[in-house]
Design an enzyme around this catalytic site. Structure first.
Site, PDB file in Angstrom:
ATOM      1  N   SER A 144      43.788  48.270  45.482  1.00  0.00           N
ATOM      2  CA  SER A 144      45.139  47.986  45.003  1.00  0.00           C
ATOM      3  C   SER A 144      45.701  49.249  44.379  1.00  0.00           C
ATOM      4  O   SER A 144      44.952  50.044  43.792  1.00  0.00           O
ATOM      5  CB  SER A 144      45.136  46.868  43.957  1.00  0.00           C
ATOM      6  OG  SER A 144      46.412  46.740  43.342  1.00  0.00           O
ATOM      7  N   TYR A 158      41.799  44.211  35.785  1.00  0.00           N
ATOM      8  CA  TYR A 158      41.952  44.194  37.238  1.00  0.00           C
ATOM      9  C   TYR A 158      42.047  45.626  37.776  1.00  0.00           C
ATOM     10  O   TYR A 158      41.414  45.961  38.787  1.00  0.00           O
ATOM     11  CB  TYR A 158      43.190  43.393  37.618  1.00  0.00           C
ATOM     12  CG  TYR A 158      43.439  43.298  39.104  1.00  0.00           C
ATOM     13  CD1 TYR A 158      42.640  42.497  39.906  1.00  0.00           C
ATOM     14  CD2 TYR A 158      44.480  43.995  39.709  1.00  0.00           C
ATOM     15  CE1 TYR A 158      42.859  42.396  41.281  1.00  0.00           C
ATOM     16  CE2 TYR A 158      44.715  43.907  41.073  1.00  0.00           C
ATOM     17  CZ  TYR A 158      43.898  43.109  41.845  1.00  0.00           C
ATOM     18  OH  TYR A 158      44.136  43.024  43.201  1.00  0.00           O
TER      19      TYR A 158
END
Length: 250
Positions: A144, A158
């Site tokens: 990501s 995250y």
């Protein structure tokens, strides 16, 4: 039209929906036999498998919890045994949780699972696959762009998991380079899925504005990058992070 992945076997983890399902479809379009894994959505996984088979390739779904190292190892072994080989591993399965560091109410179990799936599951899959993949093999992880940047409060955990995947990618490229296996990381930006819909009000609008193109991406656009890295023509690309983010990091 020549299908460049015909005869190859691919495993895409967490592919019962969203980006994973799009990757599975795109690999099948190029002629690869595709195995997908899922954690709980058996009906959705079966639907994806049916669609893949309609493209004229072999396909199957296996249930596996990416947080469970043994299940991940067994998953890779099943694919190699039942399909006779494994050529492409796509580490797509992941979970997402948020929480600012100063919030004492943060759920420790959620944090543990976040790292177990997003990092531990990837590590387990790559370790298992490294003993099965031959020269020309491909390992592609879905990271990501927040592995590079944390634009909003509460995403540090995250972000850390996705940064770990990028770092592992570089190291694994060195480890597996002598075997002729490439290892790369695809980092999506805001992609329109049920986990992060483009219709999600102000948060979605903030993500659109943050991109150079001013829009969400499509799962198929991430899948196209994965297929490119899986093809023989990408054999000299390894240890690389490819952002598919509409200019989010521009």
């Amino acid at each position: 039209m020549v299908k460049s992945l015909k005869g190859k076997v691919a495993l895409v983890t967490g592919a019962s929906r969203g980006i994973g399902a799009a990757i599975a479809r795109a690999l099948a379009e190029e002629g690869a036999d595709v195995v997908i894994s899922y954690a709980s959505s058996a009906a959705k996984a079966d639907s994806v498998v049916h669609e893949l088979k309609s493209k004229g390739v072999r396909a199957q779904a296996f249930k596996a919890d990416q947080a469970n190292e043994k299940e991940v190892e067994d998953l890779v072994k099943k694919v190699a045994k039942q399909f006779g080989r494994l050529d492409i591993l796509v580490n797509n399965a992941g979970v997402f949780t948020t929480g600012v560091v100063q919030d004492g109410a943060n759920n420790g179990a959620e944090l543990e699972r976040l790292f177990a799936v997003n990092v531990g599951g990837v590590v387990a899959a790559v370790r298992a696959a490294s003993g099965v993949l031959k020269e020309g093999g491909r390992i592609i992880s879905i990271g990501s762009v927040v592995g590079d940047t944390s634009r909003w409060p509460g995403v540090a955990d995250y972000s850390a998991t996705k940064a770990a995947v990028a770092a592992y990618t570089r190291g694994w490229a060195r480890d597996l380079g002598p075997k002729g296996i490439t290892v790369n990381d695809v980092q999506p930006g805001p992609i329109d899925t049920d986990m992060n819909p483009a219709s999600n009000g102000e948060f979605a609008e903030a993500q659109k504005v943050a991109t150079a193109l001013g829009r969400y991406g499509k799962p198929e656009e991430v899948a196209a990058a994965v297929v490119f890295l899986a093809k023989p023509e990408a054999g000299y690309i390894t240890g690389t992070t490819l952002n598919v983010d509409g200019g989010f990091r521009a």
